[in-house]
Design a protein around this motif. Structure first.
Motif, PDB file in Angstrom:
ATOM      1  N   GLU A 149       0.729   4.098  -1.447  1.00  0.00           N
ATOM      2  CA  GLU A 149       0.155   5.435  -1.414  1.00  0.00           C
ATOM      3  C   GLU A 149      -0.151   5.914   0.007  1.00  0.00           C
ATOM      4  O   GLU A 149      -0.310   7.111   0.237  1.00  0.00           O
ATOM      5  CB  GLU A 149      -1.128   5.495  -2.255  1.00  0.00           C
ATOM      6  N   ARG A 175      -3.927  -1.299 -11.640  1.00  0.00           N
ATOM      7  CA  ARG A 175      -3.546  -1.296 -10.227  1.00  0.00           C
ATOM      8  C   ARG A 175      -3.575   0.106  -9.634  1.00  0.00           C
ATOM      9  O   ARG A 175      -4.087   0.329  -8.534  1.00  0.00           O
ATOM     10  CB  ARG A 175      -2.136  -1.881 -10.082  1.00  0.00           C
ATOM     11  N   ASN A 215       0.603   8.123  -7.410  1.00  0.00           N
ATOM     12  CA  ASN A 215      -0.277   7.435  -8.350  1.00  0.00           C
ATOM     13  C   ASN A 215      -0.663   8.349  -9.514  1.00  0.00           C
ATOM     14  O   ASN A 215      -0.693   7.928 -10.679  1.00  0.00           O
ATOM     15  CB  ASN A 215      -1.540   6.960  -7.637  1.00  0.00           C
ATOM     16  N   ALA A 275      -8.053   4.518  -1.931  1.00  0.00           N
ATOM     17  CA  ALA A 275      -7.476   3.955  -0.708  1.00  0.00           C
ATOM     18  C   ALA A 275      -7.417   5.007   0.388  1.00  0.00           C
ATOM     19  O   ALA A 275      -7.146   6.181   0.149  1.00  0.00           O
ATOM     20  CB  ALA A 275      -6.073   3.407  -0.995  1.00  0.00           C
ATOM     21  N   PRO A 281       0.833  -1.217   0.000  1.00  0.00           N
ATOM     22  CA  PRO A 281       0.000   0.000   0.000  1.00  0.00           C
ATOM     23  C   PRO A 281       0.864   1.261   0.000  1.00  0.00           C
ATOM     24  O   PRO A 281       0.870   2.036   0.961  1.00  0.00           O
ATOM     25  CB  PRO A 281      -0.814  -0.143   1.288  1.00  0.00           C
ATOM     26  N   ARG A 303      -6.325   2.033  -6.762  1.00  0.00           N
ATOM     27  CA  ARG A 303      -5.864   2.455  -5.437  1.00  0.00           C
ATOM     28  C   ARG A 303      -6.191   3.919  -5.141  1.00  0.00           C
ATOM     29  O   ARG A 303      -5.816   4.423  -4.078  1.00  0.00           O
ATOM     30  CB  ARG A 303      -4.342   2.261  -5.347  1.00  0.00           C
ATOM     31  N   HIS A 353      -3.189  11.130  -3.681  1.00  0.00           N
ATOM     32  CA  HIS A 353      -2.110  10.172  -3.889  1.00  0.00           C
ATOM     33  C   HIS A 353      -1.256  10.645  -5.063  1.00  0.00           C
ATOM     34  O   HIS A 353      -1.430  10.205  -6.198  1.00  0.00           O
ATOM     35  CB  HIS A 353      -2.688   8.777  -4.148  1.00  0.00           C
TER      36      HIS A 353
END
Length: 526
Positions: free
Chosen positions: A79, A111, A129, A118, A77, A115, A126
């Motif tokens: 982020e 992916r 990302n 998240a 994880p 996320r 994030h």
């Protein structure tokens, strides 16, 4: 067993290169170490940081058979990890991997987009990302359609928590700041998903048992369930974001204007008139009153487009009418322009179809009811300003007498509350008499073949918001129907007040309306 000390770039390169020739023992041992480092990243991110940094130097060797390495790194994880170095290391690894091995590009996009919702710590945006997605947009145009598809597909389901929705919406909106070409698609996607939440909002009846209230007009309030709370916060966040970012530059204002109208065209206008989501457009154009004519012209263009389905045209005229009535930004001149345009269209329709029998005239009935509604709701802007000469000149232009007495009989397909108010106002000002037509209609025993009922909605849109969080933003921009206005004409004084005797009108097939007329009444004081 492979240790971290052994995992030099040279050793890892040899392991990856020879994995198919040495029974995969070293390769499996390396994967076990990588998975162990990933599972303990919260306690000690150092080992994983070292391994990801070294793998970045070997991405050219990570072919399809090394997908397990990619999958293991993506289980981290990153982020929400507090270590900034690890987030940067994973970002550099994935970007390098896509550059060297295009096979992984769609997998990385899937992916990374998955996320964006998240949650963890205080991280909302994030950035790592989003930097990866921006790299795809800048360097891999062949994958843009797949990215667009994933952004829509990965939107949290309406049953997910408010936090996940907020995180995802915040991130994709920030992404549009980095890649403006995705702005329209993102706004349309957000509006579409908010409509799905809107239809799940529960309401409970707040009526007092008054017999004058129709079931569709009874006052309602949100039940305060999870869906209503979630929708209220999301609409508040989106409206606040739109107001803030659209005011920065003229281009920003134009971009939001286009995106909201596109969302209307794609989803809202074709939906079952959701009660709350359309208020995004209502709030935006009230915050930018110099653009108020844009949605009005848009609704009118849809209504007058004969290639549009009848139900869409009826939705458009209802949105135009309600926006003109309710929005404070719509001036008296705009109101009169709209009213005159509606009347002119109705006269043209009568010229072409007044003698046609058996045809479906629901679009005409929607237009005439909206004309009567608009006339009654903002009658003060006609009779309360200027002298007799001015308002009589305007009323003669719209020629209500010809519309009311047309063979198509629009009063028979008009909502009872609108008809009651329209009759009282036109009789009071001696414009046209509806009583004879209403009396004749009451004697017709056969039901109407085309009732004029709008199959795509149950009331006029832009009703008052029932979501407390969002209502605080929208409420200041609502115009209420004038409940008291005095007008002096020769020796007569007319007053529209809150009390007048009930005028029984036979209920016939009609378009339903906003409940604004339920407290409105007329008196003629001699």
């Amino acid at each position: 067993k492979v240790t971290l000390v052994q995992c030099t770039p040279e050793f890892l390169g040899r392991v990856i290169k020879e994995k198919n020739y040495v029974k995969d023992l070293n390769y499996r041992a390396f994967l076990a170490l990588l998975k162990s480092s990933s599972s303990s990243v919260d306690d000690d991110p150092g080992p994983l940081l070292t391994m990801v940094s070294r793998l970045t130097l070997l991405v050219a060797m990570l072919d399809k058979e090394c997908e397990e390495i990619f999958t293991t790194v993506c289980t981290v994880p990153w982020e929400t990890v507090e270590d900034v170095r690890l987030r940067e290391a994973v970002k550099n690894f994935l970007i390098s991997l896509m550059s060297s091995q295009p096979f992984y590009t769609n997998k990385v996009i899937e992916r990374v987009v998955g996320r964006l919702s998240a949650l963890g710590g205080h991280v909302t945006i994030h950035k790592c990302n989003l930097d990866i997605l921006k790299f795809v947009c800048d360097n891999m145009p062949a994958h843009l359609k797949f990215l667009q598809h994933k952004l829509a597909q990965s939107f949290p389901h309406k049953s997910r928590s408010l936090g996940e929705h907020r995180a995802y919406i915040s991130n994709i909106l920030h992404f549009t700041e980095m890649v403006p070409s995705f702005f329209n698609d993102v706004i349309v996607t957000i509006v579409e998903r908010l409509i799905k939440v809107d239809v799940d909002v529960g309401y409970h009846d707040q009526s007092t048992g008054d017999s004058l209230l129709f079931s569709i007009d009874r006052p309602e309030e949100a039940e305060g369930d999870e869906s209503s709370e979630k929708l209220g916060h999301l609409l508040h966040d989106l409206a606040t974001y739109a107001k803030k970012h659209s005011s920065l530059t003229e281009d920003g204002t134009s971009a939001w204007c286009r995106a909201l109208l596109l969302s209307f065209d794609c989803h809202i206008l074709r939906a079952h008139i959701p009660p709350n989501v359309p208020l995004l457009l209502f709030h935006f154009f009230n915050c930018h009153p110099h653009l108020r004519k844009v949605p009005m012209d848009y609704f009118w263009s849809v209504f007058t487009d004969v290639n549009q389905p009848a139900i869409i045209r009826q939705s458009a005229i209802m949105y135009l009418t309600s926006f003109t009535n309710r929005a404070l930004c719509v001036t008296r001149a705009d109101f009169k322009r709209t009213l005159l345009a509606m009347a002119t269209w109705c006269h043209g329709y009568i010229d072409r179809n007044d003698a046609v029998k058996g045809a479906n005239h629901t679009t005409f009935y929607a237009a005439t009811q909206s004309l009567f509604y608009l006339f009654s709701y903002r009658h003060k802007d006609i009779f309360g300003c200027g002298g007799d000469t001015e308002w009589r000149g305007f009323v003669s232009q719209i020629d209500l007498h010809r519309i009311v007495h047309a063979k198509l009989n629009p009063l028979r397909h008009c909502n009872t509350d609108i008809l009651r108010m329209f009759n009282k106002l036109t009789s009071m000002y001696e414009i046209v008499t509806c009583a004879a037509v209403v009396e004749r209609n009451s004697r017709l025993l056969l039901p109407t073949t085309s009732s004029g009922h709008h199959g795509n909605s149950e009331e006029y849109p832009f009703r008052r918001c029932v979501l407390p969080e969002f209502a605080r933003l929208v409420e200041p921009y609502f115009r209420d129907m004038e409940c008291s206005v005095e007008f002096q004409s020769e020796s007569r004084q007319y007053k529209v007040s809150e009390n007048f005797e009930d005028w029984d009108t036979p209920e016939v097939g009609s378009l339903p309306l906003s409940p604004a007329f339920l407290t409105m009444s007329v008196e003629d004081e001699r």
